[in-house]
Design an enzyme around this catalytic site. Structure first.
Site, mmCIF file in Angstrom:
data_model
loop_
_atom_site.group_PDB
_atom_site.id
_atom_site.type_symbol
_atom_site.label_atom_id
_atom_site.label_comp_id
_atom_site.label_asym_id
_atom_site.label_seq_id
_atom_site.Cartn_x
_atom_site.Cartn_y
_atom_site.Cartn_z
ATOM 1 N N LYS A 80 0.864 -1.198 0.000
ATOM 2 C CA LYS A 80 0.000 0.000 0.000
ATOM 3 C C LYS A 80 0.898 1.246 0.000
ATOM 4 O O LYS A 80 1.497 1.598 1.011
ATOM 5 C CB LYS A 80 -0.920 0.046 1.221
ATOM 6 C CG LYS A 80 -1.991 1.134 1.018
ATOM 7 C CD LYS A 80 -2.384 1.901 2.231
ATOM 8 C CE LYS A 80 -1.481 2.988 2.676
ATOM 9 N NZ LYS A 80 -1.460 4.215 1.879
ATOM 10 N N GLU A 92 11.430 16.711 13.848
ATOM 11 C CA GLU A 92 11.749 16.449 12.445
ATOM 12 C C GLU A 92 10.951 17.425 11.571
ATOM 13 O O GLU A 92 9.720 17.440 11.603
ATOM 14 C CB GLU A 92 11.355 15.010 12.089
ATOM 15 C CG GLU A 92 11.739 14.633 10.679
ATOM 16 C CD GLU A 92 11.287 13.238 10.300
ATOM 17 O OE1 GLU A 92 10.135 12.872 10.633
ATOM 18 O OE2 GLU A 92 12.067 12.506 9.681
ATOM 19 N N CYS A 145 14.275 10.902 5.810
ATOM 20 C CA CYS A 145 14.306 10.483 7.215
ATOM 21 C C CYS A 145 15.716 10.584 7.778
ATOM 22 O O CYS A 145 15.912 10.860 8.942
ATOM 23 C CB CYS A 145 13.818 9.050 7.323
ATOM 24 S SG CYS A 145 14.675 7.931 6.200
ATOM 25 N N GLU A 162 10.405 1.704 10.144
ATOM 26 C CA GLU A 162 11.432 2.651 9.694
ATOM 27 C C GLU A 162 10.809 4.037 9.809
ATOM 28 O O GLU A 162 9.987 4.425 8.974
ATOM 29 C CB GLU A 162 11.799 2.363 8.232
ATOM 30 C CG GLU A 162 12.379 0.989 7.992
ATOM 31 C CD GLU A 162 13.796 0.845 8.504
ATOM 32 O OE1 GLU A 162 14.431 1.873 8.827
ATOM 33 O OE2 GLU A 162 14.261 -0.294 8.601
HETATM 34 P P1 NDP Z 1 3.019 8.814 7.178
HETATM 35 O O1 NDP Z 1 3.323 8.134 8.446
HETATM 36 O O2 NDP Z 1 1.997 9.867 7.179
HETATM 37 O O3 NDP Z 1 2.549 7.770 6.069
HETATM 38 C C1 NDP Z 1 3.315 6.643 5.712
HETATM 39 C C2 NDP Z 1 2.395 5.604 5.109
HETATM 40 O O4 NDP Z 1 1.471 5.174 6.112
HETATM 41 C C3 NDP Z 1 1.540 6.103 3.965
HETATM 42 O O5 NDP Z 1 1.328 5.053 3.051
HETATM 43 C C4 NDP Z 1 0.246 6.462 4.673
HETATM 44 O O6 NDP Z 1 -0.853 6.491 3.799
HETATM 45 C C5 NDP Z 1 0.142 5.334 5.654
HETATM 46 N N1 NDP Z 1 -0.706 5.596 6.814
HETATM 47 C C6 NDP Z 1 -1.082 6.778 7.353
HETATM 48 N N2 NDP Z 1 -1.879 6.576 8.429
HETATM 49 C C7 NDP Z 1 -2.012 5.227 8.582
HETATM 50 C C8 NDP Z 1 -2.697 4.384 9.518
HETATM 51 N N3 NDP Z 1 -3.393 4.877 10.516
HETATM 52 N N4 NDP Z 1 -2.582 3.049 9.365
HETATM 53 C C9 NDP Z 1 -1.845 2.525 8.359
HETATM 54 N N5 NDP Z 1 -1.197 3.268 7.430
HETATM 55 C C10 NDP Z 1 -1.259 4.600 7.553
HETATM 56 O O7 NDP Z 1 4.424 9.304 6.650
HETATM 57 P P2 NDP Z 1 4.715 10.181 5.390
HETATM 58 O O8 NDP Z 1 4.202 9.510 4.157
HETATM 59 O O9 NDP Z 1 4.273 11.554 5.701
HETATM 60 O O10 NDP Z 1 6.314 10.096 5.321
HETATM 61 C C11 NDP Z 1 7.111 10.924 6.050
HETATM 62 C C12 NDP Z 1 7.650 10.255 7.295
HETATM 63 O O11 NDP Z 1 8.276 9.038 6.962
HETATM 64 C C13 NDP Z 1 8.715 11.060 7.990
HETATM 65 O O12 NDP Z 1 8.515 11.072 9.381
HETATM 66 C C14 NDP Z 1 10.001 10.326 7.667
HETATM 67 O O13 NDP Z 1 11.022 10.529 8.580
HETATM 68 C C15 NDP Z 1 9.535 8.934 7.600
HETATM 69 N N6 NDP Z 1 10.437 8.144 6.770
HETATM 70 C C16 NDP Z 1 11.252 7.208 7.353
HETATM 71 C C17 NDP Z 1 12.171 6.507 6.605
HETATM 72 C C18 NDP Z 1 13.064 5.467 7.230
HETATM 73 O O14 NDP Z 1 13.588 4.626 6.497
HETATM 74 N N7 NDP Z 1 13.292 5.482 8.515
HETATM 75 C C19 NDP Z 1 12.321 6.745 5.177
HETATM 76 C C20 NDP Z 1 11.432 7.742 4.672
HETATM 77 C C21 NDP Z 1 10.516 8.392 5.451
HETATM 78 P P3 NDP Z 1 -1.396 7.920 3.250
HETATM 79 O O15 NDP Z 1 -0.233 8.616 2.663
HETATM 80 O O16 NDP Z 1 -2.381 7.519 2.260
HETATM 81 O O17 NDP Z 1 -1.945 8.634 4.442
#
Ligand code: NDP
Length: 483
Positions: free
Chosen positions: A178, A386, A287, A253
């Site tokens: 997803k 962040e 990240c 992650e």
């Molecule tokens: P989010 O946590 O908002 O979303 C990540 C994914 O989770 C998306 O597919 C999102 O869908 C989905 N999601 C959101 N809410 C839920 C829920 N309640 N249950 C299940 N899935 C859910 O992160 P972002 O997309 O905004 O990405 C940015 C963040 O990711 C930053 O904090 C960054 O640091 C972190 N990150 C970490 C990395 C690592 O390797 N450690 C690498 C890259 C990013 P939808 O978008 O449709 O809401």
């Protein structure tokens, strides 16, 4: 370039419309215009995808029973298909996310390398023999966990999905992916590649949908055996709770607030260039960004000057239309959040050394100026939270002990960089930094064969490397009485 790629959900080897008939329309962040419309999965579509994945991962399934050398060729064939589609995926990613084609191309290359790396693992997943008392044979095997869920973010949509999908497939599992509803397009190319490579139906399923519905339905599904989540720390905590329903294993992650620790003996030009990539690549939406610089007072002014000069000279552009080196951020909401942080930094007393707002020449697109703050105290909001944008905070320290204290004083623990030419100091400091990844004289960097992940609020478990093979397999212990 108009979008002409896949728009349907991919479930059980079929391209399907969503049960609800709902769709997601994505925006090109550089032009602020609609780019593509795809089907939007709800909980019923997710359930169908998990059912298809469950059948595909069944003990008697073609995928589970496949010889390792045949599976290796299938994973290579996926890499070939992605390579074939590279130019198309690059442009889709650049339009969907706003990154430059150079940055998007790096993502696709990394995915191809990752698939090839894990293709080589298919015949190297071994157990061991354990000596026990008397006439007994005791050994372990490593079995696939079964159905693996992958929930990926919008900042590196293609790469961060691929880095978990590849090892999950190589170890014989099925996949339900997803992607973020902000950037759902490139994930659908994994379905295309799986089809092209001739993977059995149901081994790869892709269901773009909202996080709150499709994501949550997937993470809490009772037939999912492992959840890999890459995203924000807040959502990661919710996922861990959701996955507890099925007692599914979870790899998280999450976010970061990485320091680049710069000592007076460092090559300052090299450090400045490294920090540039570590905070302004991908418009800082990383990240593992080195968003804090912790620098010794003897060289602090010089480094601030260098970073300000770099920031002021980065050409901004939507990437696809000009020679921009830094694109817009992904959405208006993200832009506003970053601008709010910049205001907070000013209010809390940090000095703007470069940038600090929206670039005057860009009246269209969600651009933010590459921004450098000096005189930052590590307690300030901009040093603790962040920001996920092109905003660098420079913190001056007096000695080595203070540098380590400040570097470790963060709720996160993903990546730290150390800049020094003193070999002994490099190793000592690397040992004492509470981070999952430490780079010495290097911008944040990674390879498919190296473990990626963090400590504290940055998550647990590791993507990539041998560690990912362990994540997607379950150890079985077999005990034979030979008497
Ligand atoms: P989010 O946590 O908002 O979303 C990540 C994914 O989770 C998306 O597919 C999102 O869908 C989905 N999601 C959101 N809410 C839920 C829920 N309640 N249950 C299940 N899935 C859910 O992160 P972002 O997309 O905004 O990405 C940015 C963040 O990711 C930053 O904090 C960054 O640091 C972190 N990150 C970490 C990395 C690592 O390797 N450690 C690498 C890259 C990013 P939808 O978008 O449709 O809401």
């Amino acid at each position: 370039m108009e979008y002409s790629g896949p728009t349907d959900l991919y479930i059980g080897g079929e391209w399907r419309e969503a049960n609800s008939g709902e769709t997601i329309t994505t925006e090109d962040p550089a032009t602020e215009s609609a780019y593509a419309t795809v089907q939007k999965a709800d909980a019923t579509d997710v359930d169908a995808a998990v059912q298809a994945a469950t059948e595909a991962a069944d003990r008697d399934s073609e995928w589970r029973a496949m010889d390792p050398d045949v599976r290796r060729e299938k994973i290579h064939a996926m890499a070939d298909a992605i390579e074939e589609l590279k130019d198309e995926i690059t442009m889709v990613e650049a339009h969907d996310n706003g990154k430059t084609p150079f940055e998007a191309g790096m993502e696709i290359d990394m995915v191809i390398d990752t698939f090839r790396h894990y293709a080589g693992w298919t015949d190297k997943i071994q157990g061991s023999e354990i000596p026990v008392s008397d006439s007994r044979l005791n050994y372990t095997t490593r079995d696939p966990v079964g159905v693996t869920a992958h929930i990926s973010p919008w900042n590196y949509p293609f790469q961060l999905a691929g880095r978990s999908v590849a090892p999950a497939l190589a170890t014989g599992n099925s996949v339900v992916l997803k992607p973020s509803s902000v950037t759902p397009l490139s994930a659908l190319y994994y379905a295309k590649a799986a089809e092209e490579a001739g993977l059995p139906d149901g081994v790869v399923n892709v269901v773009p949908g909202s996080g709150s519905e499709a994501g949550s339905a997937l993470a809490s599904h009772e037939d999912v055996d492992h959840v890999t989540f890459t995203g924000s720390t807040g959502v990661g905590k919710a996922i861990q709770q959701d996955a507890a329903e099925a007692v599914a294993d979870v790899t998280l992650e999450l976010g970061g607030k990485g320091p680049a620790v710069v000592y007076p003996d460092a090559d300052l030009d090299a450090a400045a260039r490294g920090i540039q990539y570590g905070i302004f690549m991908n418009a800082g939406q990383m990240c593992w960004a080195n968003s804090r610089v912790v620098v010794h007072e003897d060289v602090a002014d010089e480094l601030v000057e260098k970073m300000a000069d770099i920031a002021e000279n980065i050409p901004l552009g939507g990437g696809i239309d000009d020679d921009g080196q830094m694109g817009p951020v992904v959405s208006e909401g993200q832009q506003q959040e970053i601008l709010d942080y910049i205001e907070t930094g000013k209010e809390e007393g940090a000095t703007v050394a470069a940038g600090g707002g929206v670039p005057e020449e860009k009246d269209t697109g969600h651009f933010v100026e590459p921004t450098v703050f000096a005189d930052v105290d590590n307690d300030m909001t901009i040093a603790q939270e962040e920001i996920f944008g092109p905003v660098l905070s420079i913190i001056e320290v007096g000695d080595e002990a203070e540098a380590l204290t400040v570097a470790n004083d963060s709720p996160f623990g993903l990546t730290a960089c150390v800049w020094t030419n003193d070999l002994s100091r490099a190793h000592t400091v690397a040992d004492r930094l509470d981070y999952g990844m430490v780079m010495v004289n290097e911008t944040p960097n990674t390879w498919p064969q190296t473990p990626f992940g963090g400590t504290k609020q940055s998550g647990h478990g590791r993507a990539q490397g041998e560690e990912a093979v362990e994540s997607y397999t379950e150890v079985k212990n077999v005990h034979v009485n030979l008497e």
